[in-house]
Design an enzyme around this catalytic site. Structure first.
Site, PDB file in Angstrom:
ATOM      1  CG  HIS A  75      -0.451   0.327   2.512  1.00 15.66           C
ATOM      2  ND1 HIS A  75      -0.108  -0.625   3.449  1.00 15.66           N
ATOM      3  CD2 HIS A  75      -0.193   1.520   3.107  1.00 15.66           C
ATOM      4  CE1 HIS A  75       0.328  -0.039   4.549  1.00 15.66           C
ATOM      5  NE2 HIS A  75       0.295   1.284   4.368  1.00 15.66           N
ATOM      6  CG  ASP A 113       0.345  -4.011   2.841  1.00 16.65           C
ATOM      7  OD1 ASP A 113       0.959  -3.732   1.791  1.00 16.65           O
ATOM      8  OD2 ASP A 113      -0.288  -3.165   3.503  1.00 16.65           O
ATOM      9  CB  SER A 193       2.731   1.942   6.522  1.00 21.39           C
ATOM     10  OG  SER A 193       1.437   1.940   7.047  1.00 21.39           O
TER      11      SER A 193
END
Length: 239
Positions: A75, A113, A193
């Site tokens: 992402h 991810d 992230s």
């Protein structure tokens, strides 16, 4: 102007300045206390390991794993293309470890991810140790494994614009591991992230993909580096 008025004005200015200084100190102290409650500390020197293994995107984090290779999330990588740039371990200084162009992006084919990026070895802007990525950035090694209750740390760039790309470290424990997913309670925020999850030996056990930004949360998540995840990464490390 009346001398008394001048004196009173100067006194008022002195009081205002003093109060402003006190308020600034109070705000700074409050923030430090809040960070302490979250087990979060600001990194002072990002030119030493393990902090020099971490890189910054415009709104996220990544980290080095062997030659010219960075790990982050899918992402995160979806907003980047070949030729875009990353910055190596800034700490309020965008040129701290050099700026490098991305030359390849490989997303994991499963649901996990995780994305692997290769960067050009020579910097667009030099770092403290010259123009070479591998001389400015120290890559992490894989941990053999992890287990519940292991102590861990997360290093990255929470709220990077707000924090002017200062690097932070948070600590916590592993709460659960299932398949390729690892849950932990170290405090994270947007911008974390792609941060590495490290054991006490500074070996990487996973990559942060998300959380709920709550102190003591057991629902912060990372892709756990199982043998199949490690195999995917190894295939995309620059030789």
């Amino acid at each position: 102007m009346n001398k008394n008025i001048v004196i009173k004005s100067m006194a008022a200015l002195a009081i205002l300045t003093s109060v402003t200084g006190i308020n600034a100190a109070v705000v700074d102290e409050t923030q430090q206390i809040a960070n302490a409650e979250k087990n979060v500390t600001q990194v002072k020197d990002t030119n030493v390991f393990p902090y020099n293994g971490v890189v910054s995107f415009k709104d996220a984090t990544g980290f080095a794993i062997e030659k010219n290779t960075i790990i982050t999330n899918k992402h995160v990588s979806k907003d980047y293309k070949v030729g875009d740039r990353i910055t190596a371990h800034p700490n309020g200084d965008k040129g701290n470890g050099g700026i490098y162009k991305i030359k390849n992006i490989s997303d994991y084919p499963g649901n996990e991810d995780i994305s692997v990026m290769n960067v050009e070895e020579n910097a667009v802007e030099r770092g403290a140790n010259g123009y070479n990525f591998n001389e400015n950035v120290q890559a992490f090694n894989f941990a053999k494994d992890a287990k519940v209750d292991d102590k861990i740390k997360v290093i990255g760039y929470p709220l990077p614009a707000q924090n002017t790309f200062k690097q932070f470290e948070s600590t916590g424990t592993v709460k659960s591991i299932k398949d390729n997913n690892l849950n932990f309670d170290a405090y994270i925020e947007p911008g974390n992230s792609g941060s590495p999850v490290l054991n006490l030996n500074n070996e990487v056990v996973g990559v942060v993909y998300g959380g709920i930004g709550k102190i003591g949360s057991e629902y912060n998540g990372a892709v756990y580096f199982t043998p199949q995840i490690k195999e995917f990464i190894q295939k995309h490390i620059e030789q």
